[in-house]
Design a protein around this motif. Sequence first.
Motif, short mmCIF file in Angstrom:
data_model
loop_
_atom_site.label_atom_id
_atom_site.label_comp_id
_atom_site.label_asym_id
_atom_site.label_seq_id
_atom_site.Cartn_x
_atom_site.Cartn_y
_atom_site.Cartn_z
N ALA A 1 0.84 -1.20 0.00
CA ALA A 1 0.00 0.00 0.00
C ALA A 1 0.87 1.24 0.00
N PRO B 1 -3.25 2.62 -3.42
CA PRO B 1 -3.97 3.23 -2.30
C PRO B 1 -5.01 2.31 -1.67
N ARG C 1 -8.74 2.41 0.18
CA ARG C 1 -9.92 3.25 0.34
C ARG C 1 -10.99 2.43 1.05
N HIS D 1 -6.22 15.17 8.62
CA HIS D 1 -6.36 14.97 7.18
C HIS D 1 -7.39 15.98 6.67
N GLY E 1 -7.06 6.32 10.58
CA GLY E 1 -6.66 5.68 9.34
C GLY E 1 -5.36 4.90 9.48
N THR F 1 2.40 7.32 3.47
CA THR F 1 1.13 7.85 2.98
C THR F 1 0.04 7.49 3.98
N PHE G 1 -3.83 6.89 4.84
CA PHE G 1 -5.10 6.52 4.20
C PHE G 1 -6.23 6.63 5.22
#
Length: 201
Positions: free
Chosen positions: A129, A134, A136, A176, A183, A189, A191
């Motif tokens: 990931a 990504p 979601r 975010h 997340g 990164t 998410f």
Amino acid sequence: MRMAKGTDAQKLELPSAESIAASAQEVAKGGMPPVEKWNPPFCGDLDMRIARDGTWFYLGTPIGRAGLVKLFSSIIRKDGDDYFLVTPVEKVGITVDDAPFVAVDFNVAGEGKTQKLRFETHVGDYCIAGPEHPIRVAYDDSGEPSPYVLVRRNLEALIDRKSFYRLVDIGTHETHEEESWFGLWSSETFFPIIKSADLPA
């Protein structure tokens, strides 16, 4: 029945699953077939379906051979909202109930923002990931989450329930888009899964 477009305007004779498997086996010898580069004629819709749990059905019967499922999975392409099996000489439509793959496991390397989440699908694909893969989460009307990770091209895997519970265990709260979200971090990164304020008390 989906509408044919462009070079698909004149449908050819619908090939059998066996002939598609033979073509797929030939093109798969060099690794993952570059299906996005092929533009064969559309032959029609095949009675083949991928259920939400990742089970493949042909003519209403589950395909029990894991090797055959893996072979078919290597030539899936998604154009718009439709899914196809594509070889250099034929293109047939199939039905996908949710996502074409299911992520059945993952492992974690590292920790914090630099940790990497490596997913494995039921057909043997692996992805870490990050920006190119990504994660979601979609929610239905009842608020039930459906988490996905992008595996290859524009094809996603539904993350199975046991894996999602494990992911939630390692989740964290971060800012975010100027709001606090719960997340996951992977490959530096973040998410987002759910707004912190919407988490059950």
